[in-house]
Design a protein around this motif. Structure first.
Motif, PDB file in Angstrom:
ATOM      1  N   TYR A 119       0.830  -1.353  -0.125  1.00  6.07           N
ATOM      2  CA  TYR A 119      -0.039  -0.078  -0.027  1.00  6.07           C
ATOM      3  C   TYR A 119       1.107   1.514   0.084  1.00  6.07           C
ATOM      4  CZ  TYR A 119      -4.173  -2.931   1.184  1.00  6.07           C
ATOM      5  OH  TYR A 119      -5.012  -3.642   1.124  1.00  6.07           O
ATOM      6  N   THR A 120       0.839   1.957  -1.047  1.00 11.47           N
ATOM      7  CA  THR A 120       1.386   3.402  -1.127  1.00 11.47           C
ATOM      8  C   THR A 120       0.630   4.394  -1.783  1.00 11.47           C
ATOM      9  OG1 THR A 120       2.288   2.829  -3.520  1.00 11.47           O
ATOM     10  CG2 THR A 120       3.721   2.021  -1.713  1.00 11.47           C
ATOM     11  N   PHE A 121       1.203   5.722  -1.823  1.00 10.35           N
ATOM     12  CA  PHE A 121       0.711   6.655  -2.324  1.00 10.35           C
ATOM     13  C   PHE A 121       1.798   7.603  -2.951  1.00 10.35           C
ATOM     14  CE2 PHE A 121       0.700   8.321   1.839  1.00 10.35           C
ATOM     15  CZ  PHE A 121       0.870   9.531   1.841  1.00 10.35           C
ATOM     16  N   SER A 177       7.394  11.272  -5.266  1.00 12.75           N
ATOM     17  CA  SER A 177       7.815  10.592  -4.104  1.00 12.75           C
ATOM     18  C   SER A 177       6.788   9.484  -3.696  1.00 12.75           C
ATOM     19  CB  SER A 177       8.098  11.600  -2.821  1.00 12.75           C
ATOM     20  OG  SER A 177       8.870  12.433  -3.212  1.00 12.75           O
ATOM     21  N   VAL A 178       7.121   8.105  -3.502  1.00 16.38           N
ATOM     22  CA  VAL A 178       6.456   7.310  -3.026  1.00 16.38           C
ATOM     23  C   VAL A 178       6.393   7.174  -1.382  1.00 16.38           C
ATOM     24  CG1 VAL A 178       5.964   4.815  -3.206  1.00 16.38           C
ATOM     25  CG2 VAL A 178       6.940   5.990  -5.201  1.00 16.38           C
ATOM     26  N   PHE A 179       5.214   7.132  -0.837  1.00 11.77           N
ATOM     27  CA  PHE A 179       5.023   6.956   0.634  1.00 11.77           C
ATOM     28  C   PHE A 179       4.640   5.521   0.876  1.00 11.77           C
ATOM     29  CE2 PHE A 179       5.040  11.448  -0.061  1.00 11.77           C
ATOM     30  CZ  PHE A 179       5.800  11.963   0.980  1.00 11.77           C
ATOM     31  N   LYS A 180       5.269   4.588   1.329  1.00 12.34           N
ATOM     32  CA  LYS A 180       4.955   3.262   1.792  1.00 12.34           C
ATOM     33  C   LYS A 180       4.168   3.038   3.229  1.00 12.34           C
ATOM     34  CE  LYS A 180       8.842   1.428  -0.853  1.00 12.34           C
ATOM     35  NZ  LYS A 180       9.976   0.663  -0.719  1.00 12.34           N
TER      36      LYS A 180
END
Length: 144
Positions: free
Chosen positions: A56-58, A63-66
């Motif tokens: 699950y990321t956004f 920039s990828v936030f895990k």
């Protein structure tokens, strides 16, 4: 070299090393519990397939936030904290309270300023109020 040898052979250093190793093994156990038991339980409760929170990321501006991986680690932390509290802290607190329950009081509160003062004090060190000192009661002795 002798000082270094004494440092390594101190009891608390060895205990700390053992605690770190056991803690690492326990952490791995909890990680497996979250991945293999808790996550499937969440999937069973929601009626979906087993979620892989780690995926699950956004993305914001590339920039990828895990956040899913964070959820896994947060669950692991909460489980470890709960187990440590219920299996270590609570029993130790009860055990220590058994040892301190029979301890004789060494301080009392001043009736004027409520400061803690020695039991045998005749005057408060904080507010200088005069105190009445009761004679200690000795078992087996009777007053005439």
């Amino acid at each position: 070299m002798t000082g270094f040898k004494k440092f390594l052979m101190r009891g608390n250093l060895v205990e700390l090393a053992v605690a770190v190793v056991i803690g690492a093994a326990f952490s791995g156990l909890i990680e497996a519990l979250v991945a293999d038991v808790i996550t499937p339980l969440i999937a069973a409760a929601t009626g979906g397939s087993q979620p892989d929170f780690a995926k699950y990321t956004f993305t914001v501006n590339g920039s990828v936030f895990k956040y899913g991986d964070f959820v896994n680690h947060a669950l692991s932390f909460l489980i470890v904290a709960a187990v440590i509290y219920w299996l270590v802290v609570m029993p130790m607190t009860r055990l220590l309270s058994l040892f301190t329950k029979d301890k004789e009081a060494t301080e009392k509160q001043c009736p004027e300023c409520l400061s803690d003062i020695p039991v045998a004090a005749r005057r408060c060190a904080f507010c200088t109020a005069e105190l009445t000192v009761s004679a200690p009661i000795h078992p087996g002795r009777h007053s005439a």
